[in-house]
Design a protein around this motif. Structure first.
Motif, PDB file in Angstrom:
ATOM      1  N   LEU A  14      24.758  34.957 -24.008  1.00 38.65           N
ATOM      2  CA  LEU A  14      23.778  35.563 -24.900  1.00 38.65           C
ATOM      3  C   LEU A  14      22.429  34.853 -24.787  1.00 38.65           C
ATOM      4  O   LEU A  14      21.384  35.494 -24.774  1.00 38.65           O
ATOM      5  CB  LEU A  14      24.297  35.527 -26.336  1.00 38.65           C
ATOM      6  N   LEU A  15      22.455  33.545 -24.676  1.00 35.77           N
ATOM      7  CA  LEU A  15      21.216  32.790 -24.512  1.00 35.77           C
ATOM      8  C   LEU A  15      20.530  33.143 -23.201  1.00 35.77           C
ATOM      9  O   LEU A  15      19.318  33.352 -23.163  1.00 35.77           O
ATOM     10  CB  LEU A  15      21.481  31.295 -24.577  1.00 35.77           C
ATOM     11  N   ALA A  16      21.302  33.223 -22.117  1.00 34.79           N
ATOM     12  CA  ALA A  16      20.718  33.589 -20.820  1.00 34.79           C
ATOM     13  C   ALA A  16      20.092  34.976 -20.892  1.00 34.79           C
ATOM     14  O   ALA A  16      19.002  35.211 -20.349  1.00 34.79           O
ATOM     15  CB  ALA A  16      21.789  33.556 -19.732  1.00 34.79           C
ATOM     16  N   LEU A  17      20.740  35.886 -21.581  1.00 32.59           N
ATOM     17  CA  LEU A  17      20.200  37.235 -21.740  1.00 32.59           C
ATOM     18  C   LEU A  17      18.940  37.220 -22.602  1.00 32.59           C
ATOM     19  O   LEU A  17      17.950  37.883 -22.277  1.00 32.59           O
ATOM     20  CB  LEU A  17      21.265  38.152 -22.353  1.00 32.59           C
ATOM     21  N   ALA A  18      18.945  36.451 -23.661  1.00 32.78           N
ATOM     22  CA  ALA A  18      17.758  36.344 -24.521  1.00 32.78           C
ATOM     23  C   ALA A  18      16.566  35.794 -23.748  1.00 32.78           C
ATOM     24  O   ALA A  18      15.439  36.265 -23.907  1.00 32.78           O
ATOM     25  CB  ALA A  18      18.068  35.458 -25.723  1.00 32.78           C
ATOM     26  N   GLU A  19      16.824  34.822 -22.890  1.00 31.55           N
ATOM     27  CA  GLU A  19      15.742  34.285 -22.053  1.00 31.55           C
ATOM     28  C   GLU A  19      15.186  35.365 -21.136  1.00 31.55           C
ATOM     29  O   GLU A  19      13.973  35.511 -20.987  1.00 31.55           O
ATOM     30  CB  GLU A  19      16.247  33.119 -21.207  1.00 31.55           C
ATOM     31  N   ARG A  20      16.076  36.109 -20.517  1.00 33.72           N
ATOM     32  CA  ARG A  20      15.658  37.152 -19.571  1.00 33.72           C
ATOM     33  C   ARG A  20      14.856  38.247 -20.269  1.00 33.72           C
ATOM     34  O   ARG A  20      13.907  38.791 -19.727  1.00 33.72           O
ATOM     35  CB  ARG A  20      16.898  37.745 -18.894  1.00 33.72           C
ATOM     36  N   LEU A  21      15.221  38.545 -21.520  1.00 33.40           N
ATOM     37  CA  LEU A  21      14.511  39.564 -22.296  1.00 33.40           C
ATOM     38  C   LEU A  21      13.238  39.021 -22.946  1.00 33.40           C
ATOM     39  O   LEU A  21      12.449  39.783 -23.486  1.00 33.40           O
ATOM     40  CB  LEU A  21      15.432  40.141 -23.379  1.00 33.40           C
ATOM     41  N   GLY A  22      13.055  37.717 -22.907  1.00 30.24           N
ATOM     42  CA  GLY A  22      11.866  37.122 -23.514  1.00 30.24           C
ATOM     43  C   GLY A  22      11.964  36.957 -25.018  1.00 30.24           C
ATOM     44  O   GLY A  22      10.964  36.710 -25.684  1.00 30.24           O
ATOM     45  N   VAL A  23      13.147  37.069 -25.574  1.00 31.79           N
ATOM     46  CA  VAL A  23      13.332  36.985 -27.020  1.00 31.79           C
ATOM     47  C   VAL A  23      13.064  35.587 -27.546  1.00 31.79           C
ATOM     48  O   VAL A  23      12.529  35.427 -28.625  1.00 31.79           O
ATOM     49  CB  VAL A  23      14.764  37.430 -27.413  1.00 31.79           C
ATOM     50  N   LEU A  24      13.397  34.566 -26.803  1.00 33.13           N
ATOM     51  CA  LEU A  24      13.246  33.197 -27.296  1.00 33.13           C
ATOM     52  C   LEU A  24      11.805  32.831 -27.590  1.00 33.13           C
ATOM     53  O   LEU A  24      11.549  31.972 -28.432  1.00 33.13           O
ATOM     54  CB  LEU A  24      13.834  32.198 -26.299  1.00 33.13           C
ATOM     55  N   ALA A  57      19.117  40.096 -11.809  1.00 34.71           N
ATOM     56  CA  ALA A  57      19.164  41.271 -10.942  1.00 34.71           C
ATOM     57  C   ALA A  57      19.073  42.587 -11.712  1.00 34.71           C
ATOM     58  O   ALA A  57      18.990  43.650 -11.102  1.00 34.71           O
ATOM     59  CB  ALA A  57      20.459  41.253 -10.126  1.00 34.71           C
ATOM     60  N   LEU A  58      19.068  42.529 -13.050  1.00 34.71           N
ATOM     61  CA  LEU A  58      19.090  43.750 -13.846  1.00 34.71           C
ATOM     62  C   LEU A  58      17.691  44.218 -14.232  1.00 34.71           C
ATOM     63  O   LEU A  58      16.809  43.399 -14.506  1.00 34.71           O
ATOM     64  CB  LEU A  58      19.904  43.532 -15.127  1.00 34.71           C
ATOM     65  N   GLY A  59      17.528  45.518 -14.301  1.00 37.93           N
ATOM     66  CA  GLY A  59      16.298  46.120 -14.799  1.00 37.93           C
ATOM     67  C   GLY A  59      16.324  46.179 -16.317  1.00 37.93           C
ATOM     68  O   GLY A  59      17.317  45.832 -16.956  1.00 37.93           O
ATOM     69  N   ARG A  60      15.233  46.639 -16.911  1.00 35.53           N
ATOM     70  CA  ARG A  60      15.094  46.657 -18.374  1.00 35.53           C
ATOM     71  C   ARG A  60      16.210  47.457 -19.049  1.00 35.53           C
ATOM     72  O   ARG A  60      16.794  47.000 -20.035  1.00 35.53           O
ATOM     73  CB  ARG A  60      13.712  47.226 -18.733  1.00 35.53           C
ATOM     74  N   GLU A  65      21.602  47.459 -22.015  1.00 38.01           N
ATOM     75  CA  GLU A  65      23.038  47.743 -22.045  1.00 38.01           C
ATOM     76  C   GLU A  65      23.852  46.449 -22.098  1.00 38.01           C
ATOM     77  O   GLU A  65      24.854  46.363 -22.807  1.00 38.01           O
ATOM     78  CB  GLU A  65      23.451  48.587 -20.841  1.00 38.01           C
ATOM     79  N   ALA A  66      23.413  45.456 -21.365  1.00 35.66           N
ATOM     80  CA  ALA A  66      24.095  44.164 -21.389  1.00 35.66           C
ATOM     81  C   ALA A  66      24.022  43.549 -22.788  1.00 35.66           C
ATOM     82  O   ALA A  66      25.000  42.979 -23.278  1.00 35.66           O
ATOM     83  CB  ALA A  66      23.491  43.218 -20.349  1.00 35.66           C
ATOM     84  N   ALA A  67      22.867  43.686 -23.442  1.00 37.62           N
ATOM     85  CA  ALA A  67      22.709  43.166 -24.799  1.00 37.62           C
ATOM     86  C   ALA A  67      23.632  43.895 -25.765  1.00 37.62           C
ATOM     87  O   ALA A  67      24.290  43.271 -26.602  1.00 37.62           O
ATOM     88  CB  ALA A  67      21.254  43.298 -25.248  1.00 37.62           C
ATOM     89  N   ARG A  68      23.696  45.204 -25.629  1.00 40.25           N
ATOM     90  CA  ARG A  68      24.602  45.975 -26.500  1.00 40.25           C
ATOM     91  C   ARG A  68      26.050  45.554 -26.303  1.00 40.25           C
ATOM     92  O   ARG A  68      26.821  45.490 -27.253  1.00 40.25           O
ATOM     93  CB  ARG A  68      24.443  47.463 -26.224  1.00 40.25           C
ATOM     94  N   ALA A  69      26.415  45.276 -25.083  1.00 37.96           N
ATOM     95  CA  ALA A  69      27.795  44.890 -24.787  1.00 37.96           C
ATOM     96  C   ALA A  69      28.135  43.512 -25.374  1.00 37.96           C
ATOM     97  O   ALA A  69      29.281  43.271 -25.748  1.00 37.96           O
ATOM     98  CB  ALA A  69      28.025  44.886 -23.277  1.00 37.96           C
ATOM     99  N   LEU A  70      27.146  42.621 -25.462  1.00 36.47           N
ATOM    100  CA  LEU A  70      27.398  41.280 -25.980  1.00 36.47           C
ATOM    101  C   LEU A  70      27.350  41.194 -27.497  1.00 36.47           C
ATOM    102  O   LEU A  70      27.951  40.297 -28.084  1.00 36.47           O
ATOM    103  CB  LEU A  70      26.379  40.292 -25.417  1.00 36.47           C
ATOM    104  N   MET A  71      26.625  42.109 -28.107  1.00 31.72           N
ATOM    105  CA  MET A  71      26.478  42.060 -29.560  1.00 31.72           C
ATOM    106  C   MET A  71      27.686  42.648 -30.256  1.00 31.72           C
ATOM    107  O   MET A  71      28.173  43.698 -29.856  1.00 31.72           O
ATOM    108  CB  MET A  71      25.218  42.818 -29.988  1.00 31.72           C
ATOM    109  N   PRO A  72      28.166  41.985 -31.299  1.00 30.11           N
ATOM    110  CA  PRO A  72      29.290  42.540 -32.036  1.00 30.11           C
ATOM    111  C   PRO A  72      28.867  43.805 -32.765  1.00 30.11           C
ATOM    112  O   PRO A  72      27.708  43.947 -33.159  1.00 30.11           O
ATOM    113  CB  PRO A  72      29.657  41.429 -33.018  1.00 30.11           C
ATOM    114  N   ALA A  73      29.795  44.721 -32.917  1.00 28.80           N
ATOM    115  CA  ALA A  73      29.510  45.969 -33.634  1.00 28.80           C
ATOM    116  C   ALA A  73      29.255  45.639 -35.104  1.00 28.80           C
ATOM    117  O   ALA A  73      30.037  44.936 -35.736  1.00 28.80           O
ATOM    118  CB  ALA A  73      30.666  46.925 -33.493  1.00 28.80           C
TER     119      ALA A  73
END
Length: 78
Positions: A14-24, A57-60, A65-73
């Motif tokens: 989740l942290l790696a994804l947040a970095e990639r999305l610029g959320v941090l 390697a992922l686009g926006r 979609e990766a973020a949705r998959a990692l986040m709990p419902a």
């Protein structure tokens, strides 16, 4: 950071994804992105490196979609 401190390995991804999305960048006044990265590497450096590589390697749209998959419902949230 609490999840990382507790050793939750899914938080490393989740942290790696947040970095990639610029959320941090939005939280830098409360926490250092570098400190979060170092903590993730200390918890599980291999998992963190794999996640960084995968997300690079992922686009926006794929990142969303990766973020949705990692986040709990959560009821009532999109």
């Amino acid at each position: 950071m609490a999840g990382l401190a507790g050793g939750a390995l899914s938080v490393v991804r989740l942290l790696a994804l947040a970095e990639r999305l610029g959320v941090l960048r939005e939280f830098q006044s409360a926490m250092s992105a570098e400190r979060a990265r170092q903590t993730a590497e200390n918890v599980d450096g291999a998992a963190y490196a794999d996640a960084v590589s995968e997300y690079a390697a992922l686009g926006r749209d794929e990142l969303r979609e990766a973020a949705r998959a990692l986040m709990p419902a959560t009821p009532g949230r999109c």
